[in-house]
Design an enzyme around this catalytic site. Sequence first.
Site, PDB file in Angstrom:
ATOM      1  N   HIS A  84       3.579   2.519 -27.785  1.00 43.46           N
ATOM      2  CA  HIS A  84       5.020   2.270 -27.804  1.00 43.46           C
ATOM      3  C   HIS A  84       5.665   2.380 -26.432  1.00 43.46           C
ATOM      4  O   HIS A  84       6.876   2.549 -26.331  1.00 43.46           O
ATOM      5  CB  HIS A  84       5.750   3.159 -28.810  1.00 43.46           C
ATOM      6  CG  HIS A  84       5.451   2.793 -30.220  1.00 43.46           C
ATOM      7  ND1 HIS A  84       5.748   1.557 -30.757  1.00 43.46           N
ATOM      8  CD2 HIS A  84       4.849   3.489 -31.209  1.00 43.46           C
ATOM      9  CE1 HIS A  84       5.357   1.521 -32.014  1.00 43.46           C
ATOM     10  NE2 HIS A  84       4.807   2.670 -32.311  1.00 43.46           N
ATOM     11  N   ASP A  87       4.994  -7.254 -23.563  1.00 40.70           N
ATOM     12  CA  ASP A  87       5.564  -6.407 -24.608  1.00 40.70           C
ATOM     13  C   ASP A  87       6.911  -5.902 -24.119  1.00 40.70           C
ATOM     14  O   ASP A  87       7.105  -5.654 -22.928  1.00 40.70           O
ATOM     15  CB  ASP A  87       4.643  -5.219 -24.900  1.00 40.70           C
ATOM     16  CG  ASP A  87       5.190  -4.350 -26.014  1.00 40.70           C
ATOM     17  OD1 ASP A  87       5.171  -4.788 -27.177  1.00 40.70           O
ATOM     18  OD2 ASP A  87       5.658  -3.231 -25.726  1.00 40.70           O
TER      19      ASP A  87
END
Length: 180
Positions: free
Chosen positions: A156, A7
């Site tokens: 996040h 990610d």
Amino acid sequence: MNVVVFDLETTGLSPERDGIVEIGAVRIVDGQVQEHLKYETLVRPTTPDGQTLMIPWRAEQVHGISNAMVRAAPTIAEVLPEFIEYVNGWPVVAHNIGFDGGFMRANAQRYGLTWAPASEHCTVQLSRRAFPKERAHNLTVLADRLGLNFAPGGRHRSFGDVQVTAQAYLRLMELIGVRA
């Protein structure tokens, strides 16, 4: 199957104009998440000529990574060869692989490197296959749907998202009848 789940956090949405500010990854080996084999680094975002890019306020509000946090971090030019070596041509998995893969391809090309995983797998697409009647497939919704939890402060942030994406990948593969 052995895969690398990764990610990115970025300064924006454009691989051509925006920079990477964090990379997180973990290996899945023989269907088991290997957190001791993780990769995690902040990245000081720069333009191709080495000028520091500022993290816009809006991006900071999403991932919580500030300009001060990346001030002493290595640049993508320094980090990318190391991360490509970590991936080592393995298949990769990301939640919305088009986004993360697009940033990896653009940055690799910019620095004369090759982003060449064996294959790319997307947990958004797997979620659509596993839950075809559902409309939402973002990572937060998918985690809830699968009973997965983010570590405190993990949503996040690259490694927090990777931890959930790795577990989601394994469960989705099981749900659609593919051995991971």
